[in-house]
Design an enzyme around this catalytic site. Structure first.
Site, short mmCIF file in Angstrom:
data_model
loop_
_atom_site.label_atom_id
_atom_site.label_comp_id
_atom_site.label_asym_id
_atom_site.label_seq_id
_atom_site.Cartn_x
_atom_site.Cartn_y
_atom_site.Cartn_z
N GLU A 338 0.80 -1.23 0.00
CA GLU A 338 0.00 0.00 0.00
C GLU A 338 0.83 1.28 0.00
O GLU A 338 0.57 2.22 0.76
CB GLU A 338 -0.97 0.00 1.19
CG GLU A 338 -2.00 -1.12 1.09
CD GLU A 338 -3.04 -1.07 2.21
OE1 GLU A 338 -4.20 -1.39 1.92
OE2 GLU A 338 -2.69 -0.70 3.35
N ILE A 339 1.81 1.36 -0.86
CA ILE A 339 2.56 2.61 -1.00
C ILE A 339 1.67 3.64 -1.69
O ILE A 339 1.11 3.38 -2.76
CB ILE A 339 3.85 2.38 -1.81
CG1 ILE A 339 4.78 1.43 -1.05
CG2 ILE A 339 4.56 3.71 -2.08
CD1 ILE A 339 6.02 1.05 -1.81
#
Length: 591
Positions: A338-339
């Site tokens: 989840e960057i």
């Protein structure tokens, strides 16, 4: 001794209605005899054994004699429910049960370490002559003990019995069988962690994935950077090195591995920012989930490690080396999920790096992280095997090349992502959110949420509240049946299926603390325990979900009796009449 013909457990579970308790998870092969109950007196181990075996037996025997277990759920569907104990063909004869006194254990390899792939198989035989256990390693013996604990029950008076002679040949389908505990969103005390490990051991789950920190807090005491725990929630909510070692020792004694995770480079603010604020991008921004184009995090609070800032890797190295010295498992989870690209708009280092070459993309940035962090993660030795969330390999902004020896934890898009990863050659741990996320279905936790300000349902429509997600992105709640019915090898080729090393049920802790963690995990995690130990289908390929009903209802009671505060699954009427509470009268409708 009189045994029936050898049956697989898949057939035996329905064939033997004479016994009140079959173990969970179901053994791979179990054969109940019919010569009548066997009296259990004070059981003693024969011979000399390792401390692991001796201490495990002392715990098991103490549990057996303290609980004097009485199963509550009765297997026979729509039958009259006789007073305990249920009579068996042999027990109708007027003769006293035979008695046994000894437990004979044979271990081939006493020195095998508790690491991924260790042999956990065992054979358990209970007959008039005694109890015999044979295992390749001590870890198989521990599983035999937990099985034995479940099948030794009260005789309805003051004694203990095993209802019939029994022979079990058992081994897990998958070497990785786990749950994930998040102590970054809310702190979980060490005694409560022990409680989860107790539930795991009874369920034959063998991996505790410990998501140690997250953006919200840093609870691990670090010698290299003592200041990091300034971002713990309080001085009482910190894990000392001794605490972390105690958890591992407690788990190891029960056949459970502890795999640590420090999530990087995403989900990273607390702790890191105390060392050097420049290490963390977008830490003091508004997370902006109300304006998606401006968001910097999926939930408050924002923060990601600055991938271009050189000091990031110095600090990552020191933290990782210290934790690698504390945690003894060969696996280490380094995050990678989840960057959020908008976060890096707040980094002067990243924006300058992009400006230097306009052709660069966020995939190039992810690759920069992989290229610069992996040498650090591999530096502790050849024994180290890394785990990552699947995002780093297959998300929109994934890296171009992630080495195939890294185990990918798949959490999105079900069997589609599993196939994508396994077909590319990655080993995979399945954690598909549609089936295995235990935190789903409780609504949103963020406050000041106008979406809940609905007074009436819109005519015929599906809205956020009425018929919608209710604020939980992964709703609905995952019931034990949803978990157990998951066929995560669907559509995989034989070679792809070999890359699935197991499954894990994550419990993200935004709405979980000491009060609720056990009820959130249990007994649903036990359904996963059976799914990855012996599967959810019988020898004919039909699902045995309905056959699990009686066993998981009993197992919930057994967990509570052992101090694991598992939630109730049904009204007590259904506990006492498990198959009278089926939705469909056809008891084989799930096939």
């Amino acid at each position: 001794m009189k045994f029936a013909s050898v049956l697989s457990v898949l057939g035996a579970l329905t064939a033997v209605s004479a016994v009140q308790v079959n173990p969970l998870p179901a053994p791979r092969n179990i054969t109940w005899g019919s010569s009548g109950p066997i009296q259990i007196n004070h059981l003693k181990l024969k011979g000399h054994h390792s401390p692991v075996v001796i201490q495990a037996w002392e715990r098991a025997w103490e549990t057996i004699i303290t609980l004097r277990w009485v199963p509550a759920a009765v297997e026979a569907p729509f039958a009259s429910y006789p007073a305990f104990p249920t009579s068996t063909p042999a027990s109708k004869a007027r003769r006293a049960p035979s008695a046994i006194h000894n437990v004979d254990i044979q271990v081939v390899d006493n020195d095998a370490d508790l690491q991924h792939g260790v042999d956990e198989s065992y054979t358990l035989v209970v007959a008039n002559g005694g109890i015999r256990i044979k295992a390749q390693t001590v870890w198989g013996v521990l599983h035999a003990f937990t099985t034995l604990q479940q099948i030794i029950i009260s005789d309805g008076k003051n004694g203990l019995i095993i209802e019939q002679p029994v022979k079990i040949n058992d081994a897990p389908l998958f070497p990785y069988r786990g749950i994930m505990m998040d102590t970054g969103r809310n702190f979980i005390t060490v005694p409560k962690i022990f409680e989860q490990i107790d539930g795991m051991a009874l369920s034959k789950l063998n991996v505790l994935h410990w998501h140690l920190d997250d953006a919200q807090s840093w609870p691990m005491q670090m010698r290299s950077y003592p200041e990091m725990t300034k971002d713990a929630y309080s001085p009482r909510e910190i894990y000392s090195e001794r605490d972390m070692r105690r958890v591992q020792a407690y788990a190891r004694a029960r056949g459970v591995r502890v795999i640590p995770e420090v999530d990087m480079p995403g989900h990273s603010a607390s702790g890191w920012q105390q060392v050097d604020p420049e290490i963390v991008a977008c830490a003091n921004t508004w997370w902006s989930n109300d304006v998606w184009e401006e968001h910097t995090a999926l939930e408050p609070n924002p923060g990601q490690l600055d991938i271009i800032y050189p000091k990031t890797y110095e600090v990552v190295n020191n933290v990782y080396q210290e934790l690698s010295n504390i945690f003894g498992d060969n696996f280490f989870h380094v995050g990678g999920d989840e960057i959020q690209t908008n976060c890096y708009n707040f980094s002067t280092h990243v924006t300058k790096w992009f400006a230097e070459d306009p052709s660069r993309t966020y995939r190039d940035l992810a690759q920069y992280w992989v290229d610069h962090s992996l040498p650090i993660f591999r530096s502790v030795g050849d024994h180290r095997r890394l785990m990552m969330w699947e995002d780093m390999a297959i998300a929109t902004e994934s890296a171009h090349h992630v080495p195939k020896d890294i185990v990918m934890q798949s959490w999105n898009s079900g069997d589609g992502n599993i196939k994508k990863l396994t077909s590319s050659g990655y080993d995979v741990v399945v954690s598909s959110s549609d089936f295995l996320y235990l935190d789903c279905g409780h609504g949103g936790f963020v406050t000041n949420d106008a979406r809940y300000n609905e007074q009436l349902n819109t005519a015929g429509g599906v809205t956020f509240n009425y018929g919608g997600s209710g604020g939980s992105w992964c709703a609905p709640y995952k019931t034990w049946q949803r978990i157990y019915d998951y066929d995560f090898l669907t559509n995989l080729t034989a070679s792809e299926a070999k890359h699935v090393i197991g499954a894990e049920a994550p419990l993200w802790a935004e709405q979980v603390d000491d009060v609720t963690i056990s009820s959130a995990f249990w007994p649903r995690a036990a359904a996963l325990g059976e799914l990855v130990w012996s599967g959810n289908r019988d020898a004919a390929g039909k699902k045995r979900t309905n056959n699990l009903t009686q066993r998981i209802l009993n197992f919930r009671e057994y967990l509570v009796a052992n101090g694991v505060m598992a939630t109730a699954l049904v009204p007590k009427y259904c506990l006492q009449h498990p198959h009278s509470c089926g939705l469909d009268r056809n008891q084989t409708v799930i096939s």
